[in-house]
Design a protein around this motif. Structure first.
Motif, PDB file in Angstrom:
ATOM      1  N   VAL A  20       0.864  -1.179   0.000  1.00  0.00           N
ATOM      2  CA  VAL A  20       0.000   0.000   0.000  1.00  0.00           C
ATOM      3  C   VAL A  20       0.905   1.235   0.000  1.00  0.00           C
ATOM      4  CG1 VAL A  20      -1.797   1.310   1.201  1.00  0.00           C
ATOM      5  CG2 VAL A  20      -1.782  -1.199   1.338  1.00  0.00           C
ATOM      6  N   LEU A  21       0.687   2.146  -0.942  1.00  0.00           N
ATOM      7  CA  LEU A  21       1.377   3.429  -0.961  1.00  0.00           C
ATOM      8  C   LEU A  21       0.326   4.527  -1.026  1.00  0.00           C
ATOM      9  CD1 LEU A  21       4.277   2.795  -3.537  1.00  0.00           C
ATOM     10  CD2 LEU A  21       4.314   2.477  -1.053  1.00  0.00           C
ATOM     11  N   GLY A  22       0.572   5.644  -0.354  1.00  0.00           N
ATOM     12  CA  GLY A  22      -0.406   6.720  -0.379  1.00  0.00           C
ATOM     13  C   GLY A  22       0.013   7.891   0.477  1.00  0.00           C
ATOM     14  N   ALA A  57       1.708   5.087 -12.415  1.00  0.00           N
ATOM     15  CA  ALA A  57       2.378   6.231 -11.781  1.00  0.00           C
ATOM     16  C   ALA A  57       1.341   7.189 -11.216  1.00  0.00           C
ATOM     17  CB  ALA A  57       3.262   6.950 -12.795  1.00  0.00           C
ATOM     18  N   TYR A  58       1.613   7.727 -10.018  1.00  0.00           N
ATOM     19  CA  TYR A  58       0.680   8.612  -9.324  1.00  0.00           C
ATOM     20  C   TYR A  58       1.411   9.894  -8.929  1.00  0.00           C
ATOM     21  CZ  TYR A  58      -1.759   4.164  -9.163  1.00  0.00           C
ATOM     22  OH  TYR A  58      -2.347   2.976  -9.524  1.00  0.00           O
ATOM     23  N   GLU A  59       1.114  10.969  -9.641  1.00  0.00           N
ATOM     24  CA  GLU A  59       1.721  12.265  -9.350  1.00  0.00           C
ATOM     25  C   GLU A  59       0.810  13.067  -8.432  1.00  0.00           C
ATOM     26  OE1 GLU A  59       3.136  14.524 -12.650  1.00  0.00           O
ATOM     27  OE2 GLU A  59       3.874  12.759 -13.714  1.00  0.00           O
ATOM     28  N   PRO A 104       3.276 -13.138  -9.098  1.00  0.00           N
ATOM     29  CA  PRO A 104       3.695 -11.849  -9.653  1.00  0.00           C
ATOM     30  C   PRO A 104       4.743 -11.175  -8.782  1.00  0.00           C
ATOM     31  CG  PRO A 104       1.292 -12.002  -9.558  1.00  0.00           C
ATOM     32  CD  PRO A 104       1.839 -13.156  -8.771  1.00  0.00           C
ATOM     33  N   ARG A 105       5.616 -10.415  -9.411  1.00  0.00           N
ATOM     34  CA  ARG A 105       6.506  -9.522  -8.667  1.00  0.00           C
ATOM     35  C   ARG A 105       5.821  -8.163  -8.609  1.00  0.00           C
ATOM     36  NH1 ARG A 105      11.452 -11.700  -7.442  1.00  0.00           N
ATOM     37  NH2 ARG A 105      12.092 -13.456  -8.739  1.00  0.00           N
ATOM     38  N   ILE A 106       5.528  -7.707  -7.400  1.00  0.00           N
ATOM     39  CA  ILE A 106       4.911  -6.393  -7.219  1.00  0.00           C
ATOM     40  C   ILE A 106       5.943  -5.468  -6.589  1.00  0.00           C
ATOM     41  CG2 ILE A 106       2.515  -7.186  -7.132  1.00  0.00           C
ATOM     42  CD1 ILE A 106       2.695  -7.120  -4.054  1.00  0.00           C
ATOM     43  N   SER A 107       5.976  -4.229  -7.045  1.00  0.00           N
ATOM     44  CA  SER A 107       6.992  -3.281  -6.603  1.00  0.00           C
ATOM     45  C   SER A 107       6.405  -1.887  -6.512  1.00  0.00           C
ATOM     46  CB  SER A 107       8.173  -3.255  -7.592  1.00  0.00           C
ATOM     47  OG  SER A 107       8.669  -4.546  -7.848  1.00  0.00           O
ATOM     48  N   GLY A 108       6.996  -1.082  -5.625  1.00  0.00           N
ATOM     49  CA  GLY A 108       6.592   0.318  -5.503  1.00  0.00           C
ATOM     50  C   GLY A 108       7.814   1.197  -5.303  1.00  0.00           C
ATOM     51  N   ILE A 109       7.720   2.434  -5.756  1.00  0.00           N
ATOM     52  CA  ILE A 109       8.788   3.416  -5.556  1.00  0.00           C
ATOM     53  C   ILE A 109       8.168   4.730  -5.118  1.00  0.00           C
ATOM     54  CG2 ILE A 109       8.784   4.033  -8.022  1.00  0.00           C
ATOM     55  CD1 ILE A 109      12.013   3.954  -6.050  1.00  0.00           C
ATOM     56  N   TYR A 158       4.538   8.650  -6.494  1.00  0.00           N
ATOM     57  CA  TYR A 158       4.928   7.251  -6.383  1.00  0.00           C
ATOM     58  C   TYR A 158       4.475   6.478  -7.616  1.00  0.00           C
ATOM     59  CZ  TYR A 158       0.133   6.193  -4.650  1.00  0.00           C
ATOM     60  OH  TYR A 158      -1.227   6.058  -4.508  1.00  0.00           O
ATOM     61  N   ALA A 159       5.056   5.300  -7.779  1.00  0.00           N
ATOM     62  CA  ALA A 159       4.677   4.408  -8.870  1.00  0.00           C
ATOM     63  C   ALA A 159       4.629   2.986  -8.352  1.00  0.00           C
ATOM     64  CB  ALA A 159       5.668   4.521 -10.030  1.00  0.00           C
ATOM     65  N   MET A 160       3.852   2.154  -9.047  1.00  0.00           N
ATOM     66  CA  MET A 160       3.738   0.744  -8.686  1.00  0.00           C
ATOM     67  C   MET A 160       3.869  -0.092  -9.950  1.00  0.00           C
ATOM     68  SD  MET A 160       0.570   0.999  -5.950  1.00  0.00           S
ATOM     69  CE  MET A 160       1.098  -0.071  -4.620  1.00  0.00           C
TER      70      MET A 160
END
Length: 237
Positions: free
Chosen positions: A21-23, A159-161, A123-128, A138-140
Motif C-alpha cells: 500500500v502506498l499513499g 504512476a501517481y503524481e 507476480p513480482r509487485i513493486s513500488g517506488i 509514487y509508482a507501482m
C-alpha cells in the motif's frame, strides 16, 4: 474508481499473499507505505521482518526449520537517497542498482519477470516513492505471467503524481486463495488511508487473516523534511 476500505479488502480475502500500500495521510503531510507478507506453508510462516539500515529484510524466525530460502529471504524495503523502494522479492535490489545507475523504475525491472514458482508464477509487485522539495509521487509495478502461461510476461506500471490526501493504492500478489493461486488482476485498488501510524498499523494487522499473516511493515515519511517513523509487527515473537 470507487474508494475502497482497506480493512474490508483484507478481511474479505483470506489469502491476498503479499501486499503493498502506498499513499498519503489525510492531512497531506506524510507519505505512507505498508508491506505485508502471508504464508500457507511452514517455510513461509517461519519468518520475521528485521530492520536493515534504513530498510528491512526478512529472516528465518527459527533457522533450524528453514527449508528453501530462495524466494522468501530478501530485502523488501531499501532507501536510495530520496527514494524508498518497496517490493515482494529480491527485485528490490534490482531497482536499487538500476536507479543508482540513472535508470528509471520501469527500466530497472526490464531484467526481471514473475517468480519461477509454477504453477502459481507469483507476480513480482513493486513500488517506488519519491519525495523531493516538499513534493511526493509514487509508482507501482506488477510483472505477471499471461494467465498462468510462463512463456509470456505481462508488465504493468502505474504512476501517481501529487497523490490525493487520505488516499492510497493497494496491490497484492493473489486475487484470493486457490490451487494454483490466481494472480492479481487490474490496476492497484484505491483505498482510504486514515489515522496516525499506530492506528493505521493496527487496522492493517488486525484485518489480515489470523492464520495466514506473518509480518507487517509500515512507514510514514514527512513530505517536507523526509524524516520517517517505522512500525514492524511480526506474528512470530
Amino acid at each position: 474508481m470507487k474508494m475502497l476500505s482497506l480493512s474490508e479488502e483484507l478481511k474479505n480475502n483470506a489469502y491476498p499473499g503479499r501486499g503493498i500500500v502506498l499513499g498519503k495521510t489525510p492531512d497531506g503531510k506524510k507519505a505512507v507505505a505498508a508491506y505485508f507478507i502471508m504464508g500457507r506453508s511452514s517455510n513461509s510462516r517461519n519468518r520475521v521482518f528485521v530492520e536493515d539500515g534504513e530498510g528491512i529484510r526478512t529472516q528465518a524466525f527459527d533457522p533450524s526449520k528453514m527449508e528453501d530460502p530462495s524466494l522468501i529471504i530478501y530485502a523488501p524495503v531499501r532507501v536510495l537517497g530520496n527514494k524508498t523502494i518497496v517490493t515482494n522479492g529480491d527485485q528490490t535490489d534490482t531497482i536499487y542498482e538500476g536507479m543508482d545507475k540513472q535508470m528509471t523504475f520501469e527500466q530497472s525491472l526490464r531484467s526481471r519477470e514473475f517468480e519461477p514458482d509454477g504453477p502459481n508464477y507469483t507476480p513480482r509487485i513493486s513500488g517506488i516513492m519519491h519525495i523531493e522539495n516538499g513534493h511526493y509521487n509514487y509508482a507501482m509495478s506488477i510483472l505477471k505471467s499471461n494467465n498462468g502461461d510462463p512463456k509470456s510476461c505481462c508488465r504493468f506500471t502505474f504512476a501517481y503524481e501529487n497523490p490525493a490526501d487520505g488516499e492510497g493504492r493497494f496491490i497484492h500478489t493473489y486475487m484470493h486463495d486457490g490451487n494454483p493461486l490466481p494472480s492479481f488482476e487490474g490496476e492497484p485498488k484505491p483505498v482510504e488511508i486514515s489515522g496516525d501510524i499506530d492506528a493505521f498499523t493496527k487496522e492493517v494487522w488486525e484485518s489480515l487473516n489470523e492464520e495466514n499473516k506473518v509480518s507487517l511493515f509500515v512507514r510514514f515519511i514527512d513530505i517536507e523534511t523526509g524524516k520517517y517513523e517505522t512500525r514492524i509487527v511480526n506474528k512470530n515473537q
